[in-house]
Write a protein that holds these residues in place. Structure first.
Motif, mmCIF file in Angstrom:
data_model
loop_
_atom_site.group_PDB
_atom_site.id
_atom_site.type_symbol
_atom_site.label_atom_id
_atom_site.label_comp_id
_atom_site.label_asym_id
_atom_site.label_seq_id
_atom_site.Cartn_x
_atom_site.Cartn_y
_atom_site.Cartn_z
ATOM 1 N N UNK A 68 2.210 12.382 -5.105
ATOM 2 C CA UNK A 68 2.629 11.102 -4.548
ATOM 3 C C UNK A 68 1.557 10.049 -4.723
ATOM 4 N N UNK A 69 0.655 9.935 -3.720
ATOM 5 C CA UNK A 69 -0.460 8.997 -3.848
ATOM 6 C C UNK A 69 -1.809 9.716 -3.838
ATOM 7 N N UNK A 70 -1.805 11.036 -3.683
ATOM 8 C CA UNK A 70 -3.044 11.799 -3.778
ATOM 9 C C UNK A 70 -3.930 11.750 -2.552
ATOM 10 N N UNK A 71 -3.329 11.515 -1.374
ATOM 11 C CA UNK A 71 -4.138 11.364 -0.157
ATOM 12 C C UNK A 71 -4.267 12.650 0.654
ATOM 13 N N UNK A 72 -3.771 13.768 0.142
ATOM 14 C CA UNK A 72 -3.817 15.013 0.908
ATOM 15 C C UNK A 72 -5.260 15.505 1.054
ATOM 16 N N UNK A 73 -5.493 16.284 2.104
ATOM 17 C CA UNK A 73 -6.848 16.703 2.468
ATOM 18 C C UNK A 73 -7.125 18.176 2.240
ATOM 19 N N UNK A 74 -6.106 18.967 1.952
ATOM 20 C CA UNK A 74 -6.282 20.419 1.921
ATOM 21 C C UNK A 74 -6.046 21.033 0.548
ATOM 22 N N UNK A 75 -6.146 20.233 -0.514
ATOM 23 C CA UNK A 75 -5.994 20.781 -1.858
ATOM 24 C C UNK A 75 -4.566 21.003 -2.287
ATOM 25 N N UNK A 76 -3.609 20.309 -1.635
ATOM 26 C CA UNK A 76 -2.189 20.561 -1.920
ATOM 27 C C UNK A 76 -1.803 20.320 -3.376
ATOM 28 N N UNK A 77 -2.388 19.317 -3.998
ATOM 29 C CA UNK A 77 -1.893 18.905 -5.318
ATOM 30 C C UNK A 77 -2.746 19.421 -6.469
ATOM 31 N N UNK A 78 -3.687 20.316 -6.187
ATOM 32 C CA UNK A 78 -4.577 20.802 -7.233
ATOM 33 C C UNK A 78 -3.902 21.878 -8.086
ATOM 34 N N UNK A 79 -4.164 21.818 -9.372
ATOM 35 C CA UNK A 79 -3.484 22.710 -10.327
ATOM 36 C C UNK A 79 -4.257 24.011 -10.476
ATOM 37 N N UNK A 80 -4.278 24.802 -9.412
ATOM 38 C CA UNK A 80 -5.073 26.041 -9.433
ATOM 39 C C UNK A 80 -4.517 27.070 -10.415
ATOM 40 N N UNK A 81 -3.246 26.939 -10.790
ATOM 41 C CA UNK A 81 -2.680 27.820 -11.810
ATOM 42 C C UNK A 81 -2.253 27.031 -13.046
ATOM 43 N N UNK A 106 4.799 4.600 3.556
ATOM 44 C CA UNK A 106 5.237 4.312 4.923
ATOM 45 C C UNK A 106 5.163 2.815 5.232
ATOM 46 N N UNK A 107 4.147 2.127 4.699
ATOM 47 C CA UNK A 107 4.045 0.683 4.946
ATOM 48 C C UNK A 107 5.193 -0.063 4.276
ATOM 49 N N UNK A 108 5.579 0.376 3.086
ATOM 50 C CA UNK A 108 6.695 -0.267 2.390
ATOM 51 C C UNK A 108 8.003 -0.069 3.151
ATOM 52 N N UNK A 159 6.334 8.787 1.357
ATOM 53 C CA UNK A 159 7.283 9.457 2.251
ATOM 54 C C UNK A 159 7.564 10.878 1.773
ATOM 55 N N UNK A 160 7.647 11.078 0.459
ATOM 56 C CA UNK A 160 7.867 12.428 -0.047
ATOM 57 C C UNK A 160 6.726 13.361 0.327
ATOM 58 N N UNK A 193 14.557 12.449 -2.587
ATOM 59 C CA UNK A 193 15.200 11.441 -1.729
ATOM 60 C C UNK A 193 15.058 11.894 -0.286
ATOM 61 N N UNK A 194 14.820 10.934 0.620
ATOM 62 C CA UNK A 194 14.595 11.264 2.026
ATOM 63 C C UNK A 194 15.371 10.280 2.896
ATOM 64 N N UNK A 195 16.118 10.801 3.869
ATOM 65 C CA UNK A 195 16.773 9.969 4.876
ATOM 66 C C UNK A 195 16.024 10.131 6.191
ATOM 67 N N UNK A 196 15.598 9.006 6.755
ATOM 68 C CA UNK A 196 14.729 8.980 7.917
ATOM 69 C C UNK A 196 15.397 8.334 9.113
ATOM 70 N N UNK A 197 14.971 8.734 10.299
ATOM 71 C CA UNK A 197 15.342 8.029 11.524
ATOM 72 C C UNK A 197 14.502 6.758 11.650
ATOM 73 N N UNK A 198 15.124 5.718 12.172
ATOM 74 C CA UNK A 198 14.418 4.491 12.516
ATOM 75 C C UNK A 198 14.519 4.249 14.017
#
Length: 474
Positions: free
Chosen positions: A87-100, A131-133, A155-156, A222-227
């Protein structure tokens, strides 16, 4: 409580799978300029806010539609090559790293607000919308989306990690605020989970299964959210305390009395100093609660007076109010920038971030012992917390080139998590497991529960191509 002799996962297991030339050729044919193998682009998509150093993905596909995601996954699946959503690469726990290894699917260009249903208090968006958008798009309808993890995350990504943030004490987390999803499965099939109805008893709750799955069960498209209606009145306040215990005891009593406070954040004195320097503020450099109240003018006044009375009983002072939108925005922006303020306080450092959450009655027990350990360690740190729901974060500031600093910080993290689990808490309140908390998940959930998670993963992703090596190993 001593640090263990062998700290697990200081270095993640890297097991690169081959990416056949045929797949690379097929991606170039299907996506042309939307597929990049440039080193700089790959490195950008192979790094997040964690301390791990992992080789980048072999290629990056910039998806612009659900069909793009589905086609990329189908091509990867045909060659049994991993795909990692980005998404935007802001994760803190290594979620998006290509370990394989594998390919990164960047959904940041899927950034459209698809529909706003103001009468039903819902909005449907693509996963790359931040989220700001979302809030900018719905504010003219008198509505807002409350989940606020600090970073302007997509959001994703927020759905994938079951994010929460400063408003969770009143409005809940992504778990409570995602109504429906569109997801691309490991085979490239597009499925929908949930509806815009506020509740359902129809079959397995696949929406909740996907929320928090960290990209390991499907790629959210796609995500449907409560407002929620914008509050008629909003007031924010800061209050300083002579000790962290006094601040925490105040929070516990506020929550136990049922005060419907919207935000309740703890910032320790050390972090206040960092924030003052970074954001050019003049906050009193003591332990602080930063609070916000939502409702009618009368209810906001009543909430604030109740909290002020409780805080005074525990030695709170210097109650300062921020009632204008500009003042509130300045305060909360400073709070959200605490991480960056801390990083800048020690040039060249990285932060090992903790993310425990405990029952509110055990918050003081967990937090105070952890502060004492951190102080004794000699490692610089910052401390912030969404303490209204028992969640807090240490950030241990280390030189990534010094292994001993990393080991000491990981030892503190291990002791903190062990303490939280012993108090019937969790190893992660909102950041997710990723790479960093895999062993902690096993301790928290137990072998039987993790084996059940593995069974679900194998059933939905038999070739283990969806963000493999995260949450648990197969």
């Amino acid at each position: 409580m001593n640090a263990p002799e062998n700290l697990a996962h200081l270095t993640p297991e890297i097991r690169q799978r081959p990416v056949p030339p045929g797949l690379m050729a097929a991606l170039q044919t299907r996506f042309a300029a939307q597929c990049s193998t440039a080193q700089a682009v790959r490195e950008q998509h192979g790094r997040d806010e964690s301390v791990y150093d992992v080789p980048p993905p072999a290629a990056v596909v910039f998806a612009q539609s659900t069909q793009d995601v589905a086609d990329a996954v189908k091509l990867a699946a045909a060659h049994r090559v991993p795909v990692i959503p980005f998404g935007v690469g802001s994760s803190l726990e290594g979620h998006l790293l290509a370990v394989q290894g594998g390919i990164s699917i960047d959904v940041s260009r899927m950034d459209q607000v698809l529909s706003i249903n103001a009468e039903d208090l819902t909005v449907t968006v693509q996963p790359g919308v931040t989220r700001k958008a979302v809030n900018e798009a719905v504010k003219s309808e008198g509505l807002f989306f409350p989940i606020d993890p600090g970073a302007d995350a997509s959001i994703g990504g927020m759905a994938a990690t079951r994010a929460s943030g400063t408003n969770a004490v009143r409005y809940g987390t992504m778990r409570e605020n995602v109504l429906a999803l569109e997801v691309v499965t490991a085979s490239g099939e597009v499925i929908r989970t949930g509806t815009r109805a506020k509740k359902s008893s129809a079959g397995y709750d696949l929406t909740r299964l996907m929320v928090g799955s960290e990209g390991t069960l499907g790629v959210i498209t796609e995500v449907t959210l409560k407002l929620y209606p914008l509050p008629e009145a909003i007031s924010a306040a800061t209050c300083s305390f002579p000790t962290i215990e006094a601040a925490v005891r105040t929070v516990i009593q506020v929550i136990q009395l049922g005060v419907p406070i919207a935000r309740c954040e703890l910032i320790d004195a050390n972090t206040v100093r960092m924030v003052n320097t970074h954001s050019k503020l003049g906050l009193r450099e003591e332990h602080m609660l930063l609070m916000e109240f939502h409702g009618s003018p009368a209810s906001v006044k009543e909430q604030a007076e109740t909290v002020q009375e409780i805080a005074t009983d525990f030695g709170g002072n210097e109650f300062q109010w921020a009632t204008t939108p500009e003042e509130r925005t300045r305060l909360w922006t400073a709070r959200h920038n605490a991480y960056f303020a801390a990083i800048q306080s020690k040039p060249g450092c990285r932060a090992i971030s903790t993310d425990t959450c405990v029952p509110i009655s055990r918050l003081a027990d967990c937090l105070l012992d952890s502060v004492a350990e951190a102080d004794a360690s000699g490692i610089p740190y910052f401390l912030v917390g969404h303490v209204g729901d028992g969640n807090f974060h240490f950030g241990y500031l280390i030189d990534p080139a010094i292994a001993e600093e990393r080991e000491r910080a990981e030892g503190l993290n291990h002791q903190l998590v062990a303490r939280a689990l012993s108090l019937e808490g969790t190893c992660t309140g909102e950041h997710g497991v990723g790479l960093h908390k895999m062993d902690f998940l096993l301790t928290e959930a137990g072998t039987g529960a993790v084996d059940m998670m593995r069974s679900i993963k194998r059933a939905l992703d038999p070739d283990n191509i969806l963000n493999p090596g995260k949450i648990f190993t197969l």
